[in-house]
Design an enzyme around this catalytic site. Structure first.
Site, PDB file in Angstrom:
ATOM      1  N   GLY A  54       0.778  -1.242   0.000  1.00 20.51           N
ATOM      2  CA  GLY A  54       0.000   0.000   0.000  1.00 20.51           C
ATOM      3  C   GLY A  54       0.808   1.290   0.000  1.00 20.51           C
ATOM      4  O   GLY A  54       0.385   2.293  -0.555  1.00 20.51           O
ATOM      5  N   ASP A 110       0.508   3.752   3.629  1.00 18.36           N
ATOM      6  CA  ASP A 110      -0.604   4.466   3.016  1.00 18.36           C
ATOM      7  C   ASP A 110      -1.580   5.002   4.055  1.00 18.36           C
ATOM      8  O   ASP A 110      -2.005   6.147   4.001  1.00 18.36           O
ATOM      9  CB  ASP A 110      -1.339   3.563   1.995  1.00 18.36           C
ATOM     10  CG  ASP A 110      -1.680   2.170   2.547  1.00 18.36           C
ATOM     11  OD1 ASP A 110      -1.424   1.898   3.754  1.00 18.36           O
ATOM     12  OD2 ASP A 110      -2.209   1.349   1.789  1.00 18.36           O
ATOM     13  N   ASP A 113      -5.041   2.735  10.208  1.00 20.48           N
ATOM     14  CA  ASP A 113      -6.404   2.257  10.445  1.00 20.48           C
ATOM     15  C   ASP A 113      -6.511   1.774  11.886  1.00 20.48           C
ATOM     16  O   ASP A 113      -6.898   2.534  12.770  1.00 20.48           O
ATOM     17  CB  ASP A 113      -6.733   1.169   9.419  1.00 20.48           C
ATOM     18  CG  ASP A 113      -8.146   0.636   9.562  1.00 20.48           C
ATOM     19  OD1 ASP A 113      -8.973   1.307  10.208  1.00 20.48           O
ATOM     20  OD2 ASP A 113      -8.443  -0.451   9.031  1.00 20.48           O
ATOM     21  N   LYS A 141      -7.537   7.268   9.563  1.00 19.44           N
ATOM     22  CA  LYS A 141      -8.990   7.209   9.748  1.00 19.44           C
ATOM     23  C   LYS A 141      -9.347   7.790  11.104  1.00 19.44           C
ATOM     24  O   LYS A 141      -8.657   7.542  12.093  1.00 19.44           O
ATOM     25  CB  LYS A 141      -9.474   5.766   9.654  1.00 19.44           C
ATOM     26  CG  LYS A 141      -9.410   5.231   8.242  1.00 19.44           C
ATOM     27  CD  LYS A 141     -10.162   3.922   8.127  1.00 19.44           C
ATOM     28  CE  LYS A 141      -9.968   3.349   6.733  1.00 19.44           C
ATOM     29  NZ  LYS A 141     -10.500   1.983   6.622  1.00 19.44           N
ATOM     30  N   PHE A 162     -14.101   2.692   4.165  1.00 21.95           N
ATOM     31  CA  PHE A 162     -13.141   1.941   3.362  1.00 21.95           C
ATOM     32  C   PHE A 162     -12.822   2.732   2.099  1.00 21.95           C
ATOM     33  O   PHE A 162     -13.716   3.116   1.355  1.00 21.95           O
ATOM     34  CB  PHE A 162     -13.685   0.554   3.007  1.00 21.95           C
ATOM     35  CG  PHE A 162     -12.631  -0.316   2.396  1.00 21.95           C
ATOM     36  CD1 PHE A 162     -11.686  -0.951   3.194  1.00 21.95           C
ATOM     37  CD2 PHE A 162     -12.550  -0.477   1.019  1.00 21.95           C
ATOM     38  CE1 PHE A 162     -10.685  -1.729   2.632  1.00 21.95           C
ATOM     39  CE2 PHE A 162     -11.549  -1.254   0.451  1.00 21.95           C
ATOM     40  CZ  PHE A 162     -10.618  -1.884   1.259  1.00 21.95           C
ATOM     41  N   VAL A 163     -11.531   2.990   1.864  1.00 25.03           N
ATOM     42  CA  VAL A 163     -11.125   3.814   0.721  1.00 25.03           C
ATOM     43  C   VAL A 163     -10.129   3.079  -0.172  1.00 25.03           C
ATOM     44  O   VAL A 163      -9.447   2.154   0.276  1.00 25.03           O
ATOM     45  CB  VAL A 163     -10.499   5.153   1.187  1.00 25.03           C
ATOM     46  CG1 VAL A 163     -11.555   6.071   1.776  1.00 25.03           C
ATOM     47  CG2 VAL A 163      -9.370   4.924   2.195  1.00 25.03           C
ATOM     48  N   ASP A 169      -5.873  -0.525  -1.781  1.00 24.69           N
ATOM     49  CA  ASP A 169      -6.528  -1.489  -2.666  1.00 24.69           C
ATOM     50  C   ASP A 169      -7.829  -2.032  -2.110  1.00 24.69           C
ATOM     51  O   ASP A 169      -8.101  -1.981  -0.911  1.00 24.69           O
ATOM     52  CB  ASP A 169      -5.607  -2.690  -2.878  1.00 24.69           C
ATOM     53  CG  ASP A 169      -5.492  -3.555  -1.620  1.00 24.69           C
ATOM     54  OD1 ASP A 169      -5.027  -3.027  -0.592  1.00 24.69           O
ATOM     55  OD2 ASP A 169      -5.908  -4.727  -1.659  1.00 24.69           O
ATOM     56  N   ARG A 175      -5.192   0.333  -6.847  1.00 23.85           N
ATOM     57  CA  ARG A 175      -4.041   1.059  -6.280  1.00 23.85           C
ATOM     58  C   ARG A 175      -3.552   2.167  -7.199  1.00 23.85           C
ATOM     59  O   ARG A 175      -2.933   3.124  -6.758  1.00 23.85           O
ATOM     60  CB  ARG A 175      -2.865   0.098  -6.044  1.00 23.85           C
ATOM     61  CG  ARG A 175      -3.132  -0.999  -5.040  1.00 23.85           C
ATOM     62  CD  ARG A 175      -1.813  -1.700  -4.703  1.00 23.85           C
ATOM     63  NE  ARG A 175      -2.005  -3.005  -4.088  1.00 23.85           N
ATOM     64  CZ  ARG A 175      -2.162  -3.206  -2.788  1.00 23.85           C
ATOM     65  NH1 ARG A 175      -2.196  -2.187  -1.965  1.00 23.85           N
ATOM     66  NH2 ARG A 175      -2.299  -4.420  -2.303  1.00 23.85           N
TER      67      ARG A 175
HETATM   68  P1  IMP Z   1      -3.711  -1.011  10.269  1.00 20.66           P
HETATM   69  O1  IMP Z   1      -5.072  -1.484  10.617  1.00 20.66           O
HETATM   70  O2  IMP Z   1      -3.455   0.399  10.717  1.00 20.66           O
HETATM   71  O3  IMP Z   1      -2.665  -1.989  10.736  1.00 20.66           O
HETATM   72  O4  IMP Z   1      -3.643  -0.986   8.673  1.00 20.66           O
HETATM   73  C1  IMP Z   1      -3.403  -2.171   8.004  1.00 20.66           C
HETATM   74  C2  IMP Z   1      -3.382  -2.044   6.509  1.00 20.66           C
HETATM   75  O5  IMP Z   1      -4.709  -2.222   6.102  1.00 20.66           O
HETATM   76  C3  IMP Z   1      -2.930  -0.736   5.872  1.00 20.66           C
HETATM   77  O6  IMP Z   1      -1.547  -0.694   5.653  1.00 20.66           O
HETATM   78  C4  IMP Z   1      -3.673  -0.811   4.552  1.00 20.66           C
HETATM   79  O7  IMP Z   1      -2.900  -1.529   3.601  1.00 20.66           O
HETATM   80  C5  IMP Z   1      -4.915  -1.591   4.895  1.00 20.66           C
HETATM   81  N1  IMP Z   1      -6.110  -0.717   5.025  1.00 20.66           N
HETATM   82  C6  IMP Z   1      -6.628  -0.154   6.139  1.00 20.66           C
HETATM   83  N2  IMP Z   1      -7.725   0.575   5.856  1.00 20.66           N
HETATM   84  C7  IMP Z   1      -7.883   0.476   4.508  1.00 20.66           C
HETATM   85  C8  IMP Z   1      -8.848   1.028   3.588  1.00 20.66           C
HETATM   86  O8  IMP Z   1      -9.770   1.782   3.922  1.00 20.66           O
HETATM   87  N3  IMP Z   1      -8.683   0.682   2.285  1.00 20.66           N
HETATM   88  C9  IMP Z   1      -7.682  -0.133   1.850  1.00 20.66           C
HETATM   89  N4  IMP Z   1      -6.756  -0.659   2.665  1.00 20.66           N
HETATM   90  C10 IMP Z   1      -6.863  -0.347   3.989  1.00 20.66           C
HETATM   91 MG    MG Z   2      -3.956  -3.346   1.597  1.00 22.98          MG
END
Ligand code: IMP
Ligand code: MG
Length: 189
Positions: A54, A110, A113, A141, A162-163, A169, A175
């Site tokens: 990402g 990227d 979350d 977020k 979700f984006v 992706d 992407r």
């Molecule tokens: P985390 O939850 O902060 O560990 O994020 C994990 C990974 O989930 C990120 O690096 C993104 O690749 C993916 N991700 C989280 N939210 C989104 C979204 O809204 N769209 C697409 N990928 C996401």
């Molecule tokens: Mg991803």
């Protein structure tokens, strides 16, 4: 804003553009200035660690906004199984760069979350004894876990939706869209 020109078939799957191409470019330029100012004097010891897949698009633009000597490393992490839109927790796929001791490390992803990816990577990188470890994400977020996670550089705060686009992706697609937007409900099978 609704998507119009370019990326025809892909853009048709987009419901709303949250952050446009020009807005991203301007913000990346400012983030580059901030990072460069914060790391004055560390010339030559900065390692940008791109969180793949990402972070790929963002890192490519960000490094060109950084006017100093630096190295680029990668951390391949997988968190979403296929078409899932909820993370099942990050997993390191392959090794981190090994030569991070004494260097200033900036993890670039990227999106922030749940924060679990960057928390895991920060802990792994710290084991090597770097001079510093920072994190940089293009979007965060607006949810409690994300806001509670320390992150030095945040491009944009967005609603908890979700984006896709600009590296983000859905089932490994979208992407390459130059903007960040939400997917139409019919597309999320
Ligand atoms: P985390 O939850 O902060 O560990 O994020 C994990 C990974 O989930 C990120 O690096 C993104 O690749 C993916 N991700 C989280 N939210 C989104 C979204 O809204 N769209 C697409 N990928 C996401
Ligand atoms: Mg991803």
């Amino acid at each position: 804003m609704t998507p119009s020109r370019g990326h025809g078939p892909l853009s048709r799957d987009i419901d709303r553009i949250l952050i446009g191409e020009r807005q991203i470019a301007e913000r990346v330029r400012v983030l580059g200035e901030q990072i460069a100012a914060d790391l004055t004097g560390s010339d030559g010891s900065l390692v940008i660690v791109a969180v793949l897949t990402g972070g790929l698009v963002f890192v490519a633009d960000l490094v060109r906004a950084l006017p100093m000597r630096l190295r680029i490393g990668i951390a391949a992490v997988s968190s979403y199984p296929g078409r899932a839109t909820k993370s099942r927790g990050p997993e390191l796929v392959g090794a981190l760069p090994r030569d991070l001791a004494g260097r200033h490390v900036l993890l670039v992803d990227d999106i922030l979350d749940t924060g679990r990816t960057l928390a895991m990577l920060r802990a792994e990188v710290s084991k090597q004894g770097p001079a510093s470890v920072g994190t940089c994400v293009l979007v965060r977020k607006q949810k409690p876990e994300a806001l509670a996670m320390p992150c030095e550089y945040v491009g944009f705060d967005i609603p908890d939706e979700f984006v896709v686009g600009y590296g983000l992706d859905y089932d490994d697609e979208y992407r390459n869209l130059p903007f960040i937007g939400t997917l139409r409900a019919e597309v999320r099978r």
